[in-house]
Design a protein around this motif. Structure first.
Motif, PDB file in Angstrom:
ATOM      1  N   ARG A  41       4.194   5.548  -5.537  1.00  0.00           N
ATOM      2  CA  ARG A  41       4.245   5.545  -7.011  1.00  0.00           C
ATOM      3  C   ARG A  41       3.239   6.542  -7.591  1.00  0.00           C
ATOM      4  NH1 ARG A  41       6.222   1.007  -9.973  1.00  0.00           N
ATOM      5  NH2 ARG A  41       4.402   1.079 -11.356  1.00  0.00           N
ATOM      6  N   LYS A  42       2.071   6.598  -6.974  1.00  0.00           N
ATOM      7  CA  LYS A  42       1.046   7.513  -7.448  1.00  0.00           C
ATOM      8  C   LYS A  42       1.477   8.970  -7.255  1.00  0.00           C
ATOM      9  CE  LYS A  42      -3.926   8.408  -6.952  1.00  0.00           C
ATOM     10  NZ  LYS A  42      -5.172   8.009  -6.240  1.00  0.00           N
ATOM     11  N   HIS A  88       2.251   1.688  -3.438  1.00  0.00           N
ATOM     12  CA  HIS A  88       1.245   2.198  -4.369  1.00  0.00           C
ATOM     13  C   HIS A  88       1.050   3.703  -4.189  1.00  0.00           C
ATOM     14  CE1 HIS A  88      -2.448   2.302  -6.749  1.00  0.00           C
ATOM     15  NE2 HIS A  88      -2.999   2.990  -5.759  1.00  0.00           N
ATOM     16  N   GLU A 125       2.609  -3.822  -9.262  1.00  0.00           N
ATOM     17  CA  GLU A 125       3.081  -2.570  -8.666  1.00  0.00           C
ATOM     18  C   GLU A 125       4.592  -2.368  -8.837  1.00  0.00           C
ATOM     19  OE1 GLU A 125       1.453  -0.133  -7.345  1.00  0.00           O
ATOM     20  OE2 GLU A 125      -0.554  -0.991  -7.151  1.00  0.00           O
ATOM     21  N   THR A 130       0.844  -1.207   0.000  1.00  0.00           N
ATOM     22  CA  THR A 130       0.000   0.000   0.000  1.00  0.00           C
ATOM     23  C   THR A 130       0.873   1.248   0.000  1.00  0.00           C
ATOM     24  OG1 THR A 130      -1.759  -1.167   1.184  1.00  0.00           O
ATOM     25  CG2 THR A 130      -1.803   1.233   1.240  1.00  0.00           C
TER      26      THR A 130
END
Length: 500
Positions: free
Chosen positions: A169-170, A166, A223, A163
């Protein structure tokens, strides 16, 4: 501190996601150690998560309310000390005081605070959201890990590292390369404590995330950009009767088989290193044959590098063994190793043999490789190849043959049997034997130009990105006795990827 839109710069785990509602029966509960008693009160995956976060380069803390029972507070503080993380009192009536305390403890963390809390503490969500914290809620039944504008939802503690990956990366976009890694816990711990696996993005644009076979692999692999593995940690068996160029030769764990299938269907995924490239280094016979090519490498001063003389045996009682030893230039003492180099339980079961007649009683698994044993003053050079970079360290090793014979002499020169992963034959009182690093003054005799050439040759030959090999200087003792000697020959054995 940055708001929700930024990378995760700090993690706070509420006691509601760590402590079990009642004491759990733990396999080691009979132990009197504090860690065992702590495990009994912790959620099953709590220590898994804390180990991942400990060396992640992301400041981590544990929080609890002012009304928590004293014995639970004691456990939380003990665990915080064990993992070198902070412990904060989080009072819903004075959130501002808590946020100031966190800011003073962590200061410029370069991101937002991710607060992991149970869905049983709904009253605190709005207050912390207003402070810019990213609320992550655990144990939402019937929901998979997801997020909305202000909150993230996960089902298991094991999902938190992915998580975080993620979210980062976002926030960062394509400017970061995410490396997913998988290996046995002890190896991971060795690397992580050296700072090898930061979850927080590095200046070089790298971010690491642990992969786990306890969760579905496909969502994890989606991911990441690169997979770094130690596949030999997941080997169940190796069939030497088959060609080691085939994946059918090796039986992996169920989780590794799933990863292998994913890689076969996603050829664009960067894997370090492809599984078929590691097959040669699983076979000591194959690697010995490859090392024969090193003899063409030489530098000024007639220095040379080569692999050891060797002989493969399928039966220690085979006819003509003495003649075969002579033909392959093998003298005694010799060291005997299983042909399987790693990945199975007895691949490191070895013996040093002083008399020919003692081969018959050896317990080293067959087929086996007999290698020459050379005097090297208990000094071993361990080389590590990482892409185009070559590093080395000087380590202590087994003593010279005369010392070994003294060790075995009290037992009528019987073979010295040992597990190379656990202990090596050493001489008591010998400063050049045992574990740890050798004296740095031995470093001067290594021909780094020659060994670097050998490393580059091996990299091309093996097509591996990460691997290691060991070098000994077996002319060193002779050079000390005969200063006119001009030839030094380096003796090489090769290790598999990600050796520690």
């Amino acid at each position: 501190m940055a708001g929700v839109g930024g990378v995760v710069g700090g993690v706070i785990l509420d006691e509601s996601v760590l402590l079990a509602s009642q004491q759990l029966q733990h396999p080691d509960s009979s132990s009197s150690s504090h860690s065992s008693s702590n495990c009994a009160f912790f959620q099953p995956d709590a220590h898994f998560l804390l180990r991942k976060l400990r060396h992640s380069n992301i400041p981590t803390g544990i929080s609890y309310g002012p009304g928590l029972e004293a014995h639970k507070v004691s456990i939380l503080k003990e665990v915080a000390t064990q993992y070198s993380i902070h412990c904060f009192i989080l009072d819903a009536s004075s959130i501002d005081d808590t946020t100031r305390e966190v800011e003073l403890a962590w200061r410029n963390i370069g991101g937002c605070i991710l607060y992991l809390v149970s869905n049983k503490k709904r009253d605190i969500y709005p207050k912390l959201s207003k402070c810019g914290w990213l609320i992550t809620i655990l144990n939402v039944e019937g929901s998979s890990a997801c997020e909305n504008s202000s909150m993230v939802y996960i089902n298991k503690l094991q999902e938190l590292p992915l998580t975080i990956c993620h979210i980062n990366r976002k926030a960062i976009g394509n400017s970061v390369v995410t490396v997913g890694y998988i290996m046995k816990p002890s190896r991971e711990e060795d690397f992580a404590k050296r700072g090898a696996f930061p979850m927080y993005p590095t200046q070089d644009g790298l971010m690491f995330v642990p992969l786990t076979f306890e969760l579905p692999l496909s969502p994890q692999l989606q991911e990441v950009d690169v997979v770094l593995h130690k596949a030999t940690d997941e080997i169940i068996s190796i069939d030497l009767n088959s060609s080691l160029q085939s994946s059918n030769t090796i039986t992996y764990s169920r989780g590794m088989q799933e990863l292998q299938r994913y890689m076969e269907h996603h050829l664009d995924l960067c894997v370090i290193d492809p599984l078929n490239y590691i097959y040669p280094v699983l076979d000591r016979l194959k690697i010995q044959q490859i090392l024969l090519g090193l003899e063409d490498l030489k530098t000024r001063g007639c220095r040379a590098i080569r692999g050891p003389n060797f002989l493969k045996v399928d039966d220690f009682n085979q006819a003509g063994l003495i003649q075969s030893l002579s033909e392959t230039k093998l003298a005694l003492p010799s060291i005997v190793k299983p042909q399987v180099a790693c990945g199975v339980a007895d691949s490191h079961s070895m013996a040093i043999v002083f008399r020919v007649e003692d081969f018959k009683e050896l317990t080293v698994p067959l087929p086996a490789i007999i290698q020459e044993y050379v005097d090297h003053s208990s000094t071993l050079y361990k080389f590590y190849v990482l892409g185009e970079k070559v590093y080395h360290a000087v380590k202590n090793s087994t003593p010279n043959a005369d010392t070994l014979m003294k060790l075995s002499g009290s037992n009528e020169l019987k073979p010295l049997v040992f597990d190379s992963l656990k202990s090596l034959p050493t001489a008591k009182g010998n400063p050049n034997s045992g574990d740890g690093n050798s004296s740095k003054d031995t470093d001067h005799c290594i021909d780094l130009e020659l060994v670097t050439s050998a490393a580059n040759w091996l990299m091309r030959k093996l097509e591996l990105t990460i691997f290691g090999f060991d070098v000994v200087d077996y002319a060193w003792e002779k050079e000390k006795q005969n200063r006119t000697m001009r030839t030094t020959v380096w003796f090489v054995t090769t290790r598999t990827s990600l050796s520690i």
